[in-house]
Scaffold this motif. Structure first.
Motif, PDB file in Angstrom:
ATOM      1  N   PRO A 395       0.801  -1.234   0.000  1.00 51.44           N
ATOM      2  CA  PRO A 395       0.000   0.000   0.000  1.00 51.44           C
ATOM      3  C   PRO A 395       0.836   1.289   0.000  1.00 51.44           C
ATOM      4  O   PRO A 395       0.471   2.254  -0.673  1.00 51.44           O
ATOM      5  CB  PRO A 395      -0.838  -0.107   1.280  1.00 51.44           C
ATOM      6  N   LEU A 396       1.941   1.301   0.727  1.00 54.71           N
ATOM      7  CA  LEU A 396       2.746   2.529   0.750  1.00 54.71           C
ATOM      8  C   LEU A 396       3.608   2.647  -0.509  1.00 54.71           C
ATOM      9  O   LEU A 396       3.770   3.720  -1.082  1.00 54.71           O
ATOM     10  CB  LEU A 396       3.636   2.573   1.995  1.00 54.71           C
ATOM     11  N   LYS A 397       4.111   1.508  -0.949  1.00 58.91           N
ATOM     12  CA  LYS A 397       4.954   1.541  -2.162  1.00 58.91           C
ATOM     13  C   LYS A 397       4.121   1.986  -3.365  1.00 58.91           C
ATOM     14  O   LYS A 397       4.598   2.763  -4.206  1.00 58.91           O
ATOM     15  CB  LYS A 397       5.559   0.151  -2.407  1.00 58.91           C
ATOM     16  N   THR A 398       2.887   1.517  -3.428  1.00 56.15           N
ATOM     17  CA  THR A 398       2.022   1.898  -4.551  1.00 56.15           C
ATOM     18  C   THR A 398       1.856   3.417  -4.597  1.00 56.15           C
ATOM     19  O   THR A 398       1.978   4.024  -5.661  1.00 56.15           O
ATOM     20  CB  THR A 398       0.602   1.278  -4.380  1.00 56.15           C
ATOM     21  N   ILE A 399       1.598   4.001  -3.437  1.00 56.31           N
ATOM     22  CA  ILE A 399       1.449   5.474  -3.414  1.00 56.31           C
ATOM     23  C   ILE A 399       2.795   6.114  -3.767  1.00 56.31           C
ATOM     24  O   ILE A 399       2.887   7.014  -4.587  1.00 56.31           O
ATOM     25  CB  ILE A 399       1.017   5.978  -2.011  1.00 56.31           C
ATOM     26  N   GLY A 400       3.846   5.591  -3.123  1.00 53.77           N
ATOM     27  CA  GLY A 400       5.175   6.179  -3.274  1.00 53.77           C
ATOM     28  C   GLY A 400       5.683   6.160  -4.710  1.00 53.77           C
ATOM     29  O   GLY A 400       6.326   7.106  -5.158  1.00 53.77           O
ATOM     30  N   LEU A 401       5.378   5.096  -5.431  1.00 53.37           N
ATOM     31  CA  LEU A 401       5.907   4.983  -6.795  1.00 53.37           C
ATOM     32  C   LEU A 401       5.295   6.027  -7.740  1.00 53.37           C
ATOM     33  O   LEU A 401       5.920   6.415  -8.719  1.00 53.37           O
ATOM     34  CB  LEU A 401       5.651   3.573  -7.350  1.00 53.37           C
ATOM     35  N   ARG A 402       4.103   6.481  -7.412  1.00 52.60           N
ATOM     36  CA  ARG A 402       3.450   7.478  -8.286  1.00 52.60           C
ATOM     37  C   ARG A 402       3.722   8.908  -7.826  1.00 52.60           C
ATOM     38  O   ARG A 402       3.514   9.863  -8.567  1.00 52.60           O
ATOM     39  CB  ARG A 402       1.926   7.268  -8.238  1.00 52.60           C
ATOM     40  N   LEU A 403       4.112   9.021  -6.572  1.00 56.15           N
ATOM     41  CA  LEU A 403       4.134  10.339  -5.937  1.00 56.15           C
ATOM     42  C   LEU A 403       5.110  11.336  -6.581  1.00 56.15           C
ATOM     43  O   LEU A 403       4.758  12.498  -6.803  1.00 56.15           O
ATOM     44  CB  LEU A 403       4.457  10.164  -4.447  1.00 56.15           C
ATOM     45  N   GLY A 404       6.305  10.885  -6.883  1.00 56.25           N
ATOM     46  CA  GLY A 404       7.339  11.782  -7.405  1.00 56.25           C
ATOM     47  C   GLY A 404       6.854  12.540  -8.634  1.00 56.25           C
ATOM     48  O   GLY A 404       6.985  13.770  -8.731  1.00 56.25           O
ATOM     49  N   GLU A 405       6.275  11.818  -9.557  1.00 58.80           N
ATOM     50  CA  GLU A 405       5.810  12.408 -10.808  1.00 58.80           C
ATOM     51  C   GLU A 405       4.676  13.413 -10.551  1.00 58.80           C
ATOM     52  O   GLU A 405       4.644  14.507 -11.119  1.00 58.80           O
ATOM     53  CB  GLU A 405       5.350  11.268 -11.733  1.00 58.80           C
ATOM     54  N   GLN A 406       3.788  12.990  -9.651  1.00 58.61           N
ATOM     55  CA  GLN A 406       2.648  13.841  -9.311  1.00 58.61           C
ATOM     56  C   GLN A 406       3.105  15.169  -8.672  1.00 58.61           C
ATOM     57  O   GLN A 406       2.654  16.254  -9.035  1.00 58.61           O
ATOM     58  CB  GLN A 406       1.777  13.046  -8.321  1.00 58.61           C
TER      59      GLN A 406
END
Ligand code: MSP
Length: 533
Positions: A395-406
């Motif tokens: 759950p945290l990795k999923t958010i984290g992997l998209r976060l930088g770009e966002q």
């Protein structure tokens, strides 16, 4: 004139050059904090950045302020300027150039620029009649005025009637060219509401504006007629160009424009939009220079719904605020809590609540309790877990992997609050995750590897949050990175992007299995609300 091709790798941006009629207030600090955040973000991307700020020191407003305290204008300016420099230091602003319009080399640049516009036949003499607001240093239309001939921005100041011989700039000549430019460069004026405002204004028909004053000594003489003094805005806007000179350069336009022109972004408040989005581009068109890439007009900071300002006397002292709460707190509140582009009210109770909730509780406690758990449950204060051990569906990795770009997109769009919000969501999700997973129970059950995975995922999320927030709260990010075992200093404007490039550190999974974690220490002390509020 040979202009060097600018590449994706450079980014030049400006704050307004602030009037020195008084010491800076929070309104002036607001633009500068935003500019610094953006500059830091672009540096993380590995770009060469030039952040320009400075002071606007000529004109009637400054002359009168100096007179009112019995000082010569230059002496008066010299005394006020350090208060800006000091505040930028207190707020941890990393500017590259400080442009003062009273600098000798600035006069040389103004003269050359005037010469180009003059040669073009765009300057002529005429009679100026109208209402002038000295606080704005601007003529106002009769229909804009409030009752009692008061300025709509400086609502306690009466405008003054002027009827005098002035030199004019042929703004009307550039109406079509400007409109074509706005059409072909839809991103030139931002946000959208300001663009519309400018388009409407220009559509109503542009009138030539006066660029000189009589009966005013404090300014540069008009090069072709020294009886007249150059209008403060004609002089001030060129302060951006003078700022581009290298310290040892001869003050020529050619030198100033060689490396950094055209400027990528002028960051301004909405009250000075016309000057930057209409007058300035027209002046540049007249002189044959390329136009800046973007002008962003942010909103006003208000107190009780009224624009905070020196003229209205309802300002907030930024020095006291920083001394009380620290630079990161002040930066964070204004950038996270106010949507950049819109007006925002300052309220001390809200200020304290936001900082306590986001920085002390959500982020600070999370790091602290997780590191303490590492100390308690993991031998050698290390997490022998690697990113690869955590599946992408975590759950945290999923958010984290998209976060930088966002977050990158948000910073690029100057949507600072939209950059901070999803980062805080990751932090909140991490708090929930650790509560749900209860590593203390896992430990009791002897599930050591599970404990380590939970702690790794949380600490990696805190790291990512710290990295992405570093343009806003560099000192706190430094503390977090240090406690996570990194030797990175986000205040080092040269080394950071090499030691921690965005392409690597803005993604989830950077903590290594060999990471030597540090000692947990509070990163933000909870603020006690004032007693009698
Ligand atoms: N000297 C001109 C700018 C010349 S640029 C070549 C000037 N100076 S100023 O000191 O009056 O304002 C500088 C900036 O501070 C403007 O962008 C203005 O919008 C901003 N602010 C002043 N008061 C403000 C608030 N209360 N809130 C937010 N920003 C405000 O204009």
């Amino acid at each position: 004139m040979n202009l060097v091709d600018k590449t994706e790798k450079t980014f030049a941006l400006t704050t307004p050059l602030y009037y020195v009629n008084d010491v800076p207030h929070v309104g002036s600090a607001y633009t500068t904090m935003a500019a610094d955040v953006l500059a830091r973000f672009h540096r993380l991307l590995g770009r060469r950045v030039l952040l320009i700020t400075g002071t606007d020191e000529h004109g009637q407003k400054i002359q009168r302020s100096a007179e009112s305290v019995g000082k010569a204008p230059q002496e008066f300016c010299d005394e006020i300027v350090p208060s800006f420099v000091n505040l930028w230091q207190l707020l941890n602003i990393q500017y590259d150039r400080f442009s003062r319009t009273t600098a000798t080399r600035h006069e040389a640049i103004v003269k050359q620029f005037f010469g180009r516009v003059w040669e073009k036949g765009d300057i002529y003499q005429g009679q100026q009649k109208g209402w002038y607001c000295v606080s704005c240093e601007e003529f106002k239309e009769e229909r804009e005025l409030l009752e009692g001939h008061r300025c709509p921005i400086h609502t306690n100041k009466e405008v003054e009637w002027r009827d005098e011989q002035n030199y004019f700039f042929r703004l009307s000549k550039y109406q079509t060219q400007l409109q074509e430019f706005y059409q072909s460069h839809p991103d030139f004026i931002q946000p959208e509401s300001r663009r519309n405002e400018v388009l409407n204004f220009v559509e109503q028909g542009l009138q030539d504006f006066s660029i000189s004053r009589v009966n005013l000594d404090w300014g540069f003489p008009v090069p072709t007629d020294p009886q007249h003094t150059l209008y403060v805005w004609f002089d001030a806007l060129l302060g951006y160009v003078t700022a581009l000179l290298e310290p040892d350069d001869e003050p020529t336009l050619e030198n100033a424009l060689a490396t950094w022109w055209p400027i990528n972004l002028h960051l301004i408040g909405k009250d000075i939009l016309r000057f930057h989005a209409v007058y300035w581009p027209a002046m540049l068109l007249s002189s044959g220079l390329p136009l800046p890439e973007r002008v962003f007009g942010h909103g006003f900071l208000t107190k009780d719904g009224q624009k905070m300002g020196k003229a209205l006397g309802n300002t907030l002292d930024p020095v006291a605020l920083v001394q009380r709460y620290g630079s990161d707190a002040v930066r964070y509140y204004f950038l996270k809590e106010i949507e950049f582009g819109k007006d925002g009210d300052f309220n001390e109770v809200r200020f304290i609540n936001v900082l306590n909730a986001d920085l002390a509780n959500d982020l600070g406690n999370l790091l602290n309790r997780t590191l303490n758990m590492v100390k308690k449950y993991c031998p050698g204060d290390a997490l022998p877990i690697a990113n690869e051990a955590i599946p992408a569906e975590h759950p945290l990795k999923t958010i984290g992997l998209r976060l930088g770009e966002q977050v990158k997109r948000a910073y690029e769009a100057l949507a600072f609050s939209h950059a901070c919000e999803p980062i805080l969501l990751l932090v909140q999700a991490s708090n929930k995750f650790i509560d749900d997973q209860a590593p203390w129970s896992l430990y009791k059950q002897g599930q050591q590897q599970e404990v380590e995975k939970v702690l790794y995922a949380v600490l990696e999320s805190v790291r990512l949050a710290a990295y992405l927030l570093s343009p806003v709260i560099p000192n706190i990010s430094n503390d977090i990175y240090r406690q996570l075992g990194f030797g990175i200093n986000f205040n080092d404007r040269i080394k950071t992007s090499i030691a921690a490039p965005f392409s690597i550190h803005a993604t989830w999974g950077v903590l290594s299995s060999k990471q030597q974690l540090g000692t947990p220490q509070p990163i933000f002390k909870r603020i006690e609300p004032p007693k009698n509020d």
